[in-house]
Design a protein around this motif. Structure first.
Motif, PDB file in Angstrom:
ATOM      1  N   PHE A 182       0.839  -1.198   0.000  1.00 61.38           N
ATOM      2  CA  PHE A 182       0.000   0.000   0.000  1.00 61.38           C
ATOM      3  C   PHE A 182       0.877   1.252   0.000  1.00 61.38           C
ATOM      4  CE2 PHE A 182      -3.675   2.318   2.179  1.00 61.38           C
ATOM      5  CZ  PHE A 182      -4.574   2.107   1.137  1.00 61.38           C
ATOM      6  N   GLN A 183       0.577   2.198  -0.878  1.00 64.25           N
ATOM      7  CA  GLN A 183       1.319   3.461  -0.954  1.00 64.25           C
ATOM      8  C   GLN A 183       0.354   4.637  -1.016  1.00 64.25           C
ATOM      9  OE1 GLN A 183       4.377   3.728  -3.970  1.00 64.25           O
ATOM     10  NE2 GLN A 183       4.682   1.503  -4.021  1.00 64.25           N
ATOM     11  N   ASP A 184       0.838   5.804  -0.574  1.00 65.00           N
ATOM     12  CA  ASP A 184       0.022   7.021  -0.704  1.00 65.00           C
ATOM     13  C   ASP A 184       0.808   8.203  -1.266  1.00 65.00           C
ATOM     14  OD1 ASP A 184       1.636   7.863   1.383  1.00 65.00           O
ATOM     15  OD2 ASP A 184      -0.008   8.222   2.790  1.00 65.00           O
ATOM     16  N   GLY A 185       2.034   7.941  -1.732  1.00 67.23           N
ATOM     17  CA  GLY A 185       2.844   9.004  -2.311  1.00 67.23           C
ATOM     18  C   GLY A 185       3.787   9.674  -1.342  1.00 67.23           C
ATOM     19  N   THR A 186       3.704   9.325  -0.050  1.00 62.85           N
ATOM     20  CA  THR A 186       4.598   9.906   0.944  1.00 62.85           C
ATOM     21  C   THR A 186       5.621   8.869   1.383  1.00 62.85           C
ATOM     22  OG1 THR A 186       3.225   9.290   2.855  1.00 62.85           O
ATOM     23  CG2 THR A 186       2.734  11.381   1.753  1.00 62.85           C
ATOM     24  N   ASN A 187       6.698   9.338   2.016  1.00 61.30           N
ATOM     25  CA  ASN A 187       7.702   8.400   2.526  1.00 61.30           C
ATOM     26  C   ASN A 187       8.477   9.050   3.653  1.00 61.30           C
ATOM     27  OD1 ASN A 187      10.765   9.033   1.645  1.00 61.30           O
ATOM     28  ND2 ASN A 187       9.351   9.896   0.117  1.00 61.30           N
ATOM     29  N   PHE A 188       9.199   8.233   4.385  1.00 63.59           N
ATOM     30  CA  PHE A 188      10.107   8.719   5.422  1.00 63.59           C
ATOM     31  C   PHE A 188      11.402   7.949   5.310  1.00 63.59           C
ATOM     32  CE2 PHE A 188      11.889   8.234   9.777  1.00 63.59           C
ATOM     33  CZ  PHE A 188      12.266   9.553   9.964  1.00 63.59           C
ATOM     34  N   GLU A 189      12.451   8.675   4.947  1.00 65.63           N
ATOM     35  CA  GLU A 189      13.787   8.087   4.794  1.00 65.63           C
ATOM     36  C   GLU A 189      13.758   6.847   3.905  1.00 65.63           C
ATOM     37  OE1 GLU A 189      15.262   7.504   8.757  1.00 65.63           O
ATOM     38  OE2 GLU A 189      15.742   9.630   9.028  1.00 65.63           O
ATOM     39  N   GLY A 190      13.003   6.955   2.809  1.00 70.57           N
ATOM     40  CA  GLY A 190      12.952   5.883   1.831  1.00 70.57           C
ATOM     41  C   GLY A 190      11.912   4.810   2.093  1.00 70.57           C
ATOM     42  N   ALA A 191      11.227   4.875   3.230  1.00 67.09           N
ATOM     43  CA  ALA A 191      10.171   3.910   3.548  1.00 67.09           C
ATOM     44  C   ALA A 191       8.841   4.469   3.036  1.00 67.09           C
ATOM     45  CB  ALA A 191      10.113   3.660   5.046  1.00 67.09           C
ATOM     46  N   TYR A 192       8.270   3.793   2.050  1.00 66.48           N
ATOM     47  CA  TYR A 192       7.038   4.287   1.421  1.00 66.48           C
ATOM     48  C   TYR A 192       5.986   3.201   1.251  1.00 66.48           C
ATOM     49  CZ  TYR A 192       9.316   2.016  -2.548  1.00 66.48           C
ATOM     50  OH  TYR A 192       9.933   1.096  -3.352  1.00 66.48           O
ATOM     51  N   ASP A 193       6.374   1.945   1.429  1.00 64.83           N
ATOM     52  CA  ASP A 193       5.483   0.814   1.162  1.00 64.83           C
ATOM     53  C   ASP A 193       5.006   0.216   2.480  1.00 64.83           C
ATOM     54  OD1 ASP A 193       4.303  -1.288  -0.561  1.00 64.83           O
ATOM     55  OD2 ASP A 193       5.752  -2.570   0.448  1.00 64.83           O
ATOM     56  N   LEU A 194       3.709   0.310   2.739  1.00 65.33           N
ATOM     57  CA  LEU A 194       3.135  -0.243   3.971  1.00 65.33           C
ATOM     58  C   LEU A 194       2.495  -1.592   3.678  1.00 65.33           C
ATOM     59  CD1 LEU A 194       2.273   0.078   6.960  1.00 65.33           C
ATOM     60  CD2 LEU A 194       0.164   1.149   6.121  1.00 65.33           C
ATOM     61  N   MET A 195       2.851  -2.593   4.450  1.00 60.92           N
ATOM     62  CA  MET A 195       2.206  -3.885   4.324  1.00 60.92           C
ATOM     63  C   MET A 195       0.932  -3.884   5.162  1.00 60.92           C
ATOM     64  SD  MET A 195       1.879  -6.830   3.098  1.00 60.92           S
ATOM     65  CE  MET A 195       3.431  -7.082   2.217  1.00 60.92           C
ATOM     66  N   VAL A 196      -0.142  -4.388   4.552  1.00 68.54           N
ATOM     67  CA  VAL A 196      -1.439  -4.446   5.218  1.00 68.54           C
ATOM     68  C   VAL A 196      -1.956  -5.877   5.115  1.00 68.54           C
ATOM     69  CG1 VAL A 196      -3.808  -3.577   5.254  1.00 68.54           C
ATOM     70  CG2 VAL A 196      -1.928  -2.050   4.575  1.00 68.54           C
ATOM     71  N   THR A 197      -2.414  -6.437   6.230  1.00 71.41           N
ATOM     72  CA  THR A 197      -3.084  -7.733   6.181  1.00 71.41           C
ATOM     73  C   THR A 197      -4.575  -7.522   6.379  1.00 71.41           C
ATOM     74  OG1 THR A 197      -2.832  -8.204   8.551  1.00 71.41           O
ATOM     75  CG2 THR A 197      -1.060  -8.913   7.084  1.00 71.41           C
ATOM     76  N   THR A 198      -5.379  -8.272   5.622  1.00 70.10           N
ATOM     77  CA  THR A 198      -6.815  -8.037   5.613  1.00 70.10           C
ATOM     78  C   THR A 198      -7.537  -9.269   5.074  1.00 70.10           C
ATOM     79  OG1 THR A 198      -8.551  -6.586   4.723  1.00 70.10           O
ATOM     80  CG2 THR A 198      -6.658  -7.025   3.297  1.00 70.10           C
ATOM     81  N   GLN A 199      -8.831  -9.298   5.240  1.00 67.61           N
ATOM     82  CA  GLN A 199      -9.674 -10.306   4.604  1.00 67.61           C
ATOM     83  C   GLN A 199     -10.380  -9.728   3.386  1.00 67.61           C
ATOM     84  OE1 GLN A 199      -9.694 -13.545   5.469  1.00 67.61           O
ATOM     85  NE2 GLN A 199      -8.156 -13.009   7.014  1.00 67.61           N
ATOM     86  N   GLU A 200     -10.155  -8.431   3.112  1.00 67.44           N
ATOM     87  CA  GLU A 200     -10.760  -7.776   1.960  1.00 67.44           C
ATOM     88  C   GLU A 200     -10.108  -8.291   0.671  1.00 67.44           C
ATOM     89  OE1 GLU A 200     -13.226  -5.665   2.267  1.00 67.44           O
ATOM     90  OE2 GLU A 200     -13.072  -4.705   4.241  1.00 67.44           O
ATOM     91  N   THR A 201     -10.885  -8.359  -0.400  1.00 68.92           N
ATOM     92  CA  THR A 201     -10.368  -8.732  -1.713  1.00 68.92           C
ATOM     93  C   THR A 201     -10.276  -7.487  -2.579  1.00 68.92           C
ATOM     94  OG1 THR A 201     -11.345 -10.939  -1.589  1.00 68.92           O
ATOM     95  CG2 THR A 201     -10.749 -10.135  -3.775  1.00 68.92           C
ATOM     96  N   LEU A 202      -9.060  -7.203  -3.057  1.00 73.57           N
ATOM     97  CA  LEU A 202      -8.809  -5.983  -3.817  1.00 73.57           C
ATOM     98  C   LEU A 202      -8.013  -6.313  -5.068  1.00 73.57           C
ATOM     99  CD1 LEU A 202      -7.747  -3.968  -0.682  1.00 73.57           C
ATOM    100  CD2 LEU A 202      -9.855  -3.562  -1.945  1.00 73.57           C
ATOM    101  N   LYS A 203      -7.798  -5.298  -5.873  1.00 74.41           N
ATOM    102  CA  LYS A 203      -6.952  -5.481  -7.060  1.00 74.41           C
ATOM    103  C   LYS A 203      -5.981  -4.314  -7.152  1.00 74.41           C
ATOM    104  CE  LYS A 203     -10.172  -3.325 -10.354  1.00 74.41           C
ATOM    105  NZ  LYS A 203     -11.202  -2.967  -9.366  1.00 74.41           N
TER     106      LYS A 203
END
Length: 237
Positions: A182-203
């Motif tokens: 998951f990304q939103d266009g922001t980052n901190f010291e190169g960290a920009y990709d957040l891992m999310v666990t869920t039961q939702e189905t997405l594409k």
């Protein structure tokens, strides 16, 4: 009627073997399959296919497939003892595909459709990526930016927060969870990709608001280790 069904099944099998024997795309690394059975649920299509004389089950995000149709695939993630709650059925082995396309589009890897796309024929469908995207989006009221989350991770540890962003990769049903990059266009010291666990189905390409609990320094084994992760996330409006 039973004899007609039996003749149809035999005819379909013979046709499948004939088509599989004539594979013009074998050098591309693609594998040709013939659809033998189709099971549709809300978000997924399950295909029982014939590949080189052997049957196997495939899973792809919802698509329109044809019985007896010819498709080209690249093997995806193998899941053993996978249970579909919607079908109330357990598969001994099933493959969640990265690529599937019909014969008209099996020219080269660039022509393959992403299974995260709604339609297999959408050449414009976004592809999974772990690269940083150039995203500009409004924040959600009362929410947190990904860059701020990484910067102030100790502040949010154990708390339920909201984040608006875009799905850049979706991996279903690993350790009974769906895993979302998951990304939103922001980052901190190169960290920009957040891992999310869920039961939702997405594409890939979906822009949603997740609400979930932030955990730090989680190691699930098998290479799944994260300094910051959002768990038990749900999509909210």
């Amino acid at each position: 009627m039973k004899n007609l069904k039996k003749l149809f099944a035999i005819g379909l099998l013979l046709f499948s073997i004939h088509v599989l024997a004539q594979d013009p795309h074998s050098e591309s690394g693609l594998k040709k399959v013939i659809v033998q059975e189709i099971l549709q649920v809300e978000s997924y299509t399950y295909l029982n296919v014939l590949e080189e004389g052997a049957k196997k089950w495939l899973a792809v995000p919802k698509m329109e497939a044809d019985l007896g149709g010819v498709y080209y695939i690249k093997e995806g993630m193998e899941m053993r003892d996978f249970e579909s709650k919607e079908l109330e059925r357990k598969f001994d082995t099933i493959y969640f595909l990265r690529y599937i396309t019909n014969a008209d589009f099996a020219v080269a890897e660039e022509g393959l459709a992403d299974p995260n796309a709604v339609s297999l024929d959408k050449a414009s469908a976004k592809q999974p990526t772990l690269d940083q995207l150039n995203l500009v989006m409004d924040s959600v009221a009362g929410g947190v930016r990904i860059g701020d989350l990484f910067k102030n991770k100790d502040l949010y540890a154990g708390k339920k927060i909201k984040i608006k962003g875009e799905v850049t990769k979706f991996s279903p049903q690993i350790m009974a969870k769906n895993w979302v990059h998951f990304q939103d266009g922001t980052n901190f010291e190169g960290a920009y990709d957040l891992m999310v666990t869920t039961q939702e189905t997405l594409k890939v390409g979906d822009q949603v608001v997740f609400e979930g609990v932030i955990s730090l320094d989680q190691d699930f084994g098998a290479g799944y280790a994260y300094k910051v992760i959002m768990e038990e996330a749900v999509v909210v409006k």
